[in-house]
Design an enzyme around this catalytic site. Sequence first.
Site, PDB file in Angstrom:
ATOM      1  N   GLY A  32     -93.606  67.880  33.331  1.00 16.40           N
ATOM      2  CA  GLY A  32     -94.053  68.616  34.515  1.00 16.40           C
ATOM      3  C   GLY A  32     -95.572  68.604  34.544  1.00 16.40           C
ATOM      4  O   GLY A  32     -96.224  67.826  33.821  1.00 16.40           O
ATOM      5  N   LYS A  54     -86.199  65.416  29.474  1.00 16.68           N
ATOM      6  CA  LYS A  54     -84.748  65.451  29.234  1.00 16.68           C
ATOM      7  C   LYS A  54     -83.975  64.778  30.368  1.00 16.68           C
ATOM      8  O   LYS A  54     -82.868  64.308  30.183  1.00 16.68           O
ATOM      9  CB  LYS A  54     -84.271  66.887  28.977  1.00 16.68           C
ATOM     10  CG  LYS A  54     -84.263  67.794  30.152  1.00 16.68           C
ATOM     11  CD  LYS A  54     -84.120  69.258  29.703  1.00 16.68           C
ATOM     12  CE  LYS A  54     -82.724  69.771  29.774  1.00 16.68           C
ATOM     13  NZ  LYS A  54     -82.659  71.236  29.568  1.00 16.68           N
ATOM     14  N   GLU A 135    -101.564  83.834  50.044  1.00 19.34           N
ATOM     15  CA  GLU A 135    -100.271  84.239  49.476  1.00 19.34           C
ATOM     16  C   GLU A 135    -100.396  85.644  48.905  1.00 19.34           C
ATOM     17  O   GLU A 135    -101.514  86.125  48.672  1.00 19.34           O
ATOM     18  CB  GLU A 135     -99.834  83.257  48.388  1.00 19.34           C
ATOM     19  CG  GLU A 135     -99.186  82.024  48.956  1.00 19.34           C
ATOM     20  CD  GLU A 135     -98.547  81.144  47.889  1.00 19.34           C
ATOM     21  OE1 GLU A 135     -98.480  81.563  46.716  1.00 19.34           O
ATOM     22  OE2 GLU A 135     -98.116  80.042  48.247  1.00 19.34           O
ATOM     23  N   ASP A 239     -85.199  75.424  26.583  1.00 19.77           N
ATOM     24  CA  ASP A 239     -85.081  74.689  25.305  1.00 19.77           C
ATOM     25  C   ASP A 239     -86.336  74.878  24.447  1.00 19.77           C
ATOM     26  O   ASP A 239     -86.244  75.084  23.239  1.00 19.77           O
ATOM     27  CB  ASP A 239     -84.913  73.183  25.553  1.00 19.77           C
ATOM     28  CG  ASP A 239     -83.679  72.853  26.372  1.00 19.77           C
ATOM     29  OD1 ASP A 239     -82.715  73.637  26.328  1.00 19.77           O
ATOM     30  OD2 ASP A 239     -83.694  71.823  27.060  1.00 19.77           O
ATOM     31  N   HIS A 260     -88.357  85.827  42.372  1.00 21.94           N
ATOM     32  CA  HIS A 260     -88.965  85.495  43.665  1.00 21.94           C
ATOM     33  C   HIS A 260     -88.197  86.234  44.753  1.00 21.94           C
ATOM     34  O   HIS A 260     -86.971  86.224  44.769  1.00 21.94           O
ATOM     35  CB  HIS A 260     -88.913  83.986  43.919  1.00 21.94           C
ATOM     36  CG  HIS A 260     -89.856  83.551  44.993  1.00 21.94           C
ATOM     37  ND1 HIS A 260     -89.617  83.801  46.319  1.00 21.94           N
ATOM     38  CD2 HIS A 260     -91.050  82.917  44.932  1.00 21.94           C
ATOM     39  CE1 HIS A 260     -90.632  83.323  47.028  1.00 21.94           C
ATOM     40  NE2 HIS A 260     -91.520  82.781  46.205  1.00 21.94           N
ATOM     41  N   ARG A 306     -95.116  90.129  44.115  1.00 25.82           N
ATOM     42  CA  ARG A 306     -93.717  89.680  44.152  1.00 25.82           C
ATOM     43  C   ARG A 306     -92.730  90.708  43.609  1.00 25.82           C
ATOM     44  O   ARG A 306     -91.629  90.859  44.132  1.00 25.82           O
ATOM     45  CB  ARG A 306     -93.574  88.399  43.335  1.00 25.82           C
ATOM     46  CG  ARG A 306     -94.151  87.244  44.043  1.00 25.82           C
ATOM     47  CD  ARG A 306     -93.978  85.977  43.276  1.00 25.82           C
ATOM     48  NE  ARG A 306     -94.506  84.904  44.108  1.00 25.82           N
ATOM     49  CZ  ARG A 306     -94.588  83.649  43.736  1.00 25.82           C
ATOM     50  NH1 ARG A 306     -94.171  83.282  42.551  1.00 25.82           N
ATOM     51  NH2 ARG A 306     -95.067  82.749  44.556  1.00 25.82           N
ATOM     52  N   HIS A 367     -87.245  83.288  38.927  1.00 33.06           N
ATOM     53  CA  HIS A 367     -88.143  82.234  39.379  1.00 33.06           C
ATOM     54  C   HIS A 367     -89.054  81.684  38.288  1.00 33.06           C
ATOM     55  O   HIS A 367     -89.215  80.484  38.157  1.00 33.06           O
ATOM     56  CB  HIS A 367     -88.993  82.815  40.513  1.00 33.06           C
ATOM     57  CG  HIS A 367     -89.913  81.833  41.153  1.00 33.06           C
ATOM     58  ND1 HIS A 367     -89.468  80.632  41.659  1.00 33.06           N
ATOM     59  CD2 HIS A 367     -91.256  81.856  41.385  1.00 33.06           C
ATOM     60  CE1 HIS A 367     -90.492  79.966  42.179  1.00 33.06           C
ATOM     61  NE2 HIS A 367     -91.588  80.688  42.004  1.00 33.06           N
ATOM     62  N   GLU A 391     -95.079  76.674  31.530  1.00 35.11           N
ATOM     63  CA  GLU A 391     -94.141  77.794  31.487  1.00 35.11           C
ATOM     64  C   GLU A 391     -93.576  78.036  30.089  1.00 35.11           C
ATOM     65  O   GLU A 391     -93.126  79.146  29.784  1.00 35.11           O
ATOM     66  CB  GLU A 391     -93.010  77.526  32.495  1.00 35.11           C
ATOM     67  CG  GLU A 391     -92.815  78.694  33.410  1.00 35.11           C
ATOM     68  CD  GLU A 391     -91.800  78.452  34.510  1.00 35.11           C
ATOM     69  OE1 GLU A 391     -91.986  77.503  35.296  1.00 35.11           O
ATOM     70  OE2 GLU A 391     -90.832  79.225  34.579  1.00 35.11           O
ATOM     71  N   ARG A 402     -97.064  87.322  37.661  1.00 38.25           N
ATOM     72  CA  ARG A 402     -97.831  86.136  38.057  1.00 38.25           C
ATOM     73  C   ARG A 402     -98.134  86.151  39.549  1.00 38.25           C
ATOM     74  O   ARG A 402     -97.256  86.446  40.358  1.00 38.25           O
ATOM     75  CB  ARG A 402     -96.986  84.908  37.727  1.00 38.25           C
ATOM     76  CG  ARG A 402     -97.586  83.602  38.137  1.00 38.25           C
ATOM     77  CD  ARG A 402     -96.609  82.487  37.869  1.00 38.25           C
ATOM     78  NE  ARG A 402     -95.573  82.436  38.864  1.00 38.25           N
ATOM     79  CZ  ARG A 402     -95.499  81.531  39.850  1.00 38.25           C
ATOM     80  NH1 ARG A 402     -96.418  80.601  39.961  1.00 38.25           N
ATOM     81  NH2 ARG A 402     -94.510  81.544  40.706  1.00 38.25           N
TER      82      ARG A 402
END
Length: 565
Positions: A32, A54, A135, A239, A260, A306, A367, A391, A402
Site C-alpha cells: 500500500g 498477499k 473534510e 496479519d 466511518h 468522525r 474503517h 496502518e 484520526r
Amino acid sequence: MLESITQRRYLIPFNAARLPQQFTDVLVIGGGVAGLRAAIAAADAGAEVLLLTKDTVAESNTWYAQGGIAAVLQPMDSYESHIHDTEVGGAGMCDEKAVRIVIEEGPTRVLELLEWGANFDKKPGNPHDLAFTLEGGHSFARIIHAYGDATGRELAQTLIRTVRSRENIRISETSFAIDLITDDADSQNPASNGSRCVGAIALIDEQVQMIWAKRTILASGGAGQLYRESTNPSIATADGHAMAYRAGATLQDMEMVQFHPTTLYVAGASRALITEAVRGEGGYLVDRNGYRFMGDYHPAKELAPRDVVSRAIVEQIRKTHYTHVYLDARHLPATEFLERFPQLAKLLEQFEIDPAKDLIPIHPAAHYMIGGVDADEYGRSSLAGLYAVGEAGCSGLHGANRLGSNSLLEGLAFGARAGADAARGAKENNVRFPLRLEHKIPPSTKTELDITDVKSSLRSVMWRNVGIERDGPRLEETREIIAFWARYVMDKIFIVNNLGPAAVAGWEVQNMLTVAALITNAAMSRTESRGCHYRLDYPRTDNTHWRLHLLWKRPIETPIPDPIG
Ligand SMILES: Cc1cc2nc3c(=O)[nH]c(=O)nc-3n(C[C@H](O)[C@H](O)[C@H](O)COP(=O)(O)OP(=O)(O)OC[C@H]3O[C@@H](n4cnc5c(N)ncnc54)[C@H](O)[C@@H]3O)c2cc1C
C-alpha cells in the site's frame, strides 16, 4: 490476555535449513502507500529491496481511498493550523513529534508525487492550480484528490509505477507473510522474544520460504475485516499486528478503532464507503423522517469529527427505531456531483439510486485501525531490525481519533523515513542470520472448529460488542467468547495437509483472533471515553487517570501503562 494467544510464537513449525532461502537488504511486507513509499526510499538509498503483497499489489486499503490527501500547500494555510486540527481530533493522545514530522514533511512528499506523474484534480479552467476540498475536523480546505473520488487508485498507480522503475526492488505478489523471524536463543520458549528481527517466513508459490533480511518493514495495513460492517477490502485481516505481537514487538492504543459514519446501506451489498467529501461539499444527514439531526449533536453538524458523527447516527437510528439514516445530496448541483464523485455516482447507479432525486441510505462501519506496532520517528519498532509504518504501525499521529485524509499523508511521510533509515541500517551489516533456526509445535489434540464459521461469528461479535459503543459486561462476554475460539483455533497448524488458500485462511483467522483479543482487552482496560473509544459505562474523558497509552507485549498478559508527555 489469553494464554492460548500469549504462548504462541510462530504459527507453523519449521526447520530453516530444509526450506528454500532468500536474502535481501530490506524486506517490505505490504504494497500500500506506506510499503511502496518505503521501498522507493530504501531503493534510492542503495538497498536491495524485496516487497511482498498477499494479493496483487493493487489490492490494498490504499487503492480504495477516495477522499484525498491532506497537506499544507497553500499560502493561506499553515502547519500550525493543520497540527492544531490533528491534535484536537486526537483528543489529547497525539504524539507531538509525529504530528509535526508528518505535517511539515507532507508537502514535500506530495510534490514528489506530482513529479512522479500523479494527476491530482485541478481547479476548473486552471490546469496548474490544484483543487482543494474540506473534510471533517479540518479548519481549512487542504485536501487534494484525484479523478474526483479515486485518489487512492491514482496514488497507488503512481507509486507502483515508480517502484517498478527501480531495478533494485523486486515485487512478489500473492506472497503471504506468515511470521517475522527473530534470532531467538530459544525459539521453543514462548517467553523468549528474540533480540532482533531478521526477516519473515512466507508462503510464496505454494512453498514456505525463509526470507532473511537485514531490516524488515512491516506495512501490512489495517484490521477492518475484524468487523462485520467494514469499509476495508478482504486483505485487511490484521496479519502484521499479530505477527509483530508474536515476535515480541510492543503494540500500542489497540482500543482505538475508527468507524466511518457513512457507508452505503443496501441489503446484500458490501459496505462501500461514501467519502466524507460529500459532506464537505454540503451533503446533509437526515433520519427516516427527513429531519437533519446533526445540529442536535455538534455545532460543526455533518463536519464534526468522525466519532461524533458515527455515534450520532447510532443514536438517531435508535431514536427513530430504524436500521439506517440517509445522506441527502439532492440539493447539490447534479452535474457537479457527477464530476466530483464519479465512482460514487457509478456505484449508486448500480442500485438505482439517483443522488439528485433520492436519499442515499447509509450506516457507519469499521474503517481504520489507529492502534498498531509502537513506532518512533523513523518508524522503528521496539524490536531491533523491525519497522512498522502505515496502518500496521502506531506513530501517534492520530492520537485517539484520526482526521480524514491524514493517513495517506502519514504513509508517505513515515514510509519515506523508514525506508531510508532501513537502507542506512542494512549497510552497517551487523546482522547474523540464524540459518539453522528450528521451531517445533506439538500437533493439536482438540476438536477442529470450522474456520469460516469462526471468522464470520468473530466479525459479528466484534461489531456488536467492541464497535462504536462499548460497555464492561459486553466486553467481558466477548473476551470469553474469543477465549473459547482461541483455545480450539490457536493450537492448530494450518499447513500439514492443506498448503495454499486453506492454510492462508487458517492463518488469517489466527491473526484475527489474536488482534480481536488485543482490541477487546484494551477496550476493557480503558475505563473512560476518548476519541473513537466510547464506553457507555464510562462516558467521560478522564484526564486525571487516562492520559496514557496502553502497551501490549507478549508474553506479559496485562497492559503496560505509558503516560503521555
Ligand atoms: C474505502 C477506504 C477509503 C479511504 N479513504 C481515505 C482517504 O481518502 N484519505 C486517507 O488519508 N485515508 C483513507 N483511507 C485510509 C487509507 O486508505 C489507509 O489507512 C492507508 O491506505 C493504509 O495504507 P497501508 O500502506 O498502511 O496499508 P494498505 O494500503 O492496506 O496495504 C496493505 C498491504 O499489506 C499487504 N499485506 C497484508 N498482510 C500481508 C501478509 N500477511 N503478507 C504479505 N502482505 C500482506 C497487502 O497485500 C497490501 O499490499 C481509506 C480507507 C478505505 C478502506
